[in-house]
Scaffold this motif. Structure first.
Motif, PDB file in Angstrom:
ATOM      1  N   CYS A   1      -4.271  -3.200  -7.190  1.00  0.00           N
ATOM      2  CA  CYS A   1      -4.206  -1.743  -7.376  1.00  0.00           C
ATOM      3  C   CYS A   1      -2.825  -1.325  -7.869  1.00  0.00           C
ATOM      4  CB  CYS A   1      -4.539  -1.040  -6.064  1.00  0.00           C
ATOM      5  SG  CYS A   1      -6.255  -1.206  -5.530  1.00  0.00           S
TER       6      CYS A   1
ATOM      7  N   LYS B   1       1.854   6.657  -7.041  1.00  0.00           N
ATOM      8  CA  LYS B   1       0.837   7.650  -7.416  1.00  0.00           C
ATOM      9  C   LYS B   1       1.361   9.074  -7.248  1.00  0.00           C
ATOM     10  CE  LYS B   1      -3.315   4.893  -6.471  1.00  0.00           C
ATOM     11  NZ  LYS B   1      -4.533   4.744  -5.623  1.00  0.00           N
TER      12      LYS B   1
ATOM     13  N   LEU C   1       2.336   1.694  -3.408  1.00  0.00           N
ATOM     14  CA  LEU C   1       1.300   2.192  -4.311  1.00  0.00           C
ATOM     15  C   LEU C   1       1.141   3.703  -4.165  1.00  0.00           C
ATOM     16  CD1 LEU C   1      -1.047   1.733  -6.283  1.00  0.00           C
ATOM     17  CD2 LEU C   1      -2.488   1.200  -4.309  1.00  0.00           C
TER      18      LEU C   1
ATOM     19  N   LYS D   1      -5.695  -7.239  -2.668  1.00  0.00           N
ATOM     20  CA  LYS D   1      -6.306  -5.988  -3.145  1.00  0.00           C
ATOM     21  C   LYS D   1      -5.240  -4.951  -3.474  1.00  0.00           C
ATOM     22  CE  LYS D   1      -9.629  -2.417  -1.811  1.00  0.00           C
ATOM     23  NZ  LYS D   1     -10.561  -1.945  -0.728  1.00  0.00           N
ATOM     24  N   ALA D   2      -4.239  -4.834  -2.592  1.00  0.00           N
ATOM     25  CA  ALA D   2      -3.164  -3.863  -2.815  1.00  0.00           C
ATOM     26  C   ALA D   2      -2.351  -4.231  -4.053  1.00  0.00           C
ATOM     27  CB  ALA D   2      -2.264  -3.791  -1.585  1.00  0.00           C
TER      28      ALA D   2
ATOM     29  N   SER E   1      -2.554  -2.149 -11.553  1.00  0.00           N
ATOM     30  CA  SER E   1      -3.383  -1.234 -12.339  1.00  0.00           C
ATOM     31  C   SER E   1      -2.725   0.132 -12.487  1.00  0.00           C
ATOM     32  CB  SER E   1      -4.753  -1.091 -11.671  1.00  0.00           C
ATOM     33  OG  SER E   1      -5.556  -0.158 -12.355  1.00  0.00           O
ATOM     34  N   THR E   2      -2.145   0.636 -11.389  1.00  0.00           N
ATOM     35  CA  THR E   2      -1.477   1.936 -11.434  1.00  0.00           C
ATOM     36  C   THR E   2      -0.250   1.910 -12.344  1.00  0.00           C
ATOM     37  OG1 THR E   2      -2.233   2.477  -9.190  1.00  0.00           O
ATOM     38  CG2 THR E   2      -0.327   3.693 -10.020  1.00  0.00           C
TER      39      THR E   2
ATOM     40  N   GLU F   1       0.836  -1.205   0.000  1.00  0.00           N
ATOM     41  CA  GLU F   1       0.000   0.000   0.000  1.00  0.00           C
ATOM     42  C   GLU F   1       0.872   1.258   0.000  1.00  0.00           C
ATOM     43  OE1 GLU F   1      -3.697  -2.042   2.519  1.00  0.00           O
ATOM     44  OE2 GLU F   1      -2.291  -0.680   3.510  1.00  0.00           O
TER      45      GLU F   1
END
Length: 229
Positions: free
Chosen positions: A190, A146, A142, A186-187, A193-194, A139
């Protein structure tokens, strides 16, 4: 006529031979070689074999250490952050280094962030041993991705693009893990995807490569659209 050596001559020859042998031994030589190797040679062979065995063990340990950084991470946590119970403190160190790099434009912060990112992305066993730590690390990673500018990987400070190799290794470790918690799954989704949407990086899993008939690639690979990276 058959001639025989007299007992006196034969005895003299034997005495001379024995005397010659004594002289050779006094001078540090040796009599005629025997079928058994000298004790010194046998001892040297044993010592050489022991050194070879030790070298093989050391090389095996170094190879294992190079592949999996979990022992190094645990050692650092115990030494600098109060032990395994406080393992998540290492993430605070990563966050501090990232903020120093982004907002303070610190070269030291950049190098510290890169070192810790490499370390955390190279812990094969750590993902299973410390699932909460690594779920939170995914996380954090991530969030860092971003926050990074889209041209980060072509900037002079980061043109070596070290993060591609780190992410490739880390996603492969997550893929090979025996049982990821739902938070980690889940992390991970994501994160992938990022990477695809922001940097144009496409990480293909082993399952995808298997069904595409591509058997030449090993591990998680990248299909990168270098226009934006």
């Amino acid at each position: 006529l058959k001639m025989e050596m007299s007992p006196m001559i034969r005895m003299k020859d034997e005495e001379e031979e024995e005397e010659d042998t004594k002289q050779v031994l006094k001078q540090g030589g040796s009599p005629l070689p025997s079928s058994q190797p000298p004790l010194e040679l046998e001892s040297a062979r044993k010592q050489l074999k022991a050194k070879e065995d030790l070298m093989r063990e050391m090389l095996s340990a170094v190879t294992s250490s190079n592949l999996d950084k979990t022992p190094l991470l645990i050692k650092l946590i115990e030494k600098n952050w109060g032990g395994i119970r406080h393992a998540k403190r290492v993430l605070g160190e990563v966050e501090f280094a990232f903020c120093s790099m982004m907002f303070g434009e610190s070269m030291e912060g950049l190098e510290q962030w890169k070192k810790l990112t490499r370390l955390l992305c190279s812990c094969d066993k750590g993902v299973d041993i410390l699932p909460d730590l690594f779920a939170e690390w995914t996380e954090v990673l991530l969030c860092h991705l971003k926050a990074l500018p889209a041209d980060f990987f072509i900037d002079e400070l980061s043109k070596d693009n070290f993060l591609k190799a780190c992410l490739r290794d880390y996603l492969e470790i997550l893929e090979d893990s025996s049982g990821l918690p739902s938070r980690q799954k889940k992390a991970k989704a994501c994160l992938q995807s990022t990477l695809n949407s922001k940097f144009g990086w496409r990480f293909r899993t082993k399952f995808e490569r298997l069904h595409s008939g591509d058997s030449k690639e090993n591990g998680v690979t990248i299909e990168a659209e270098e226009d934006g990276a």
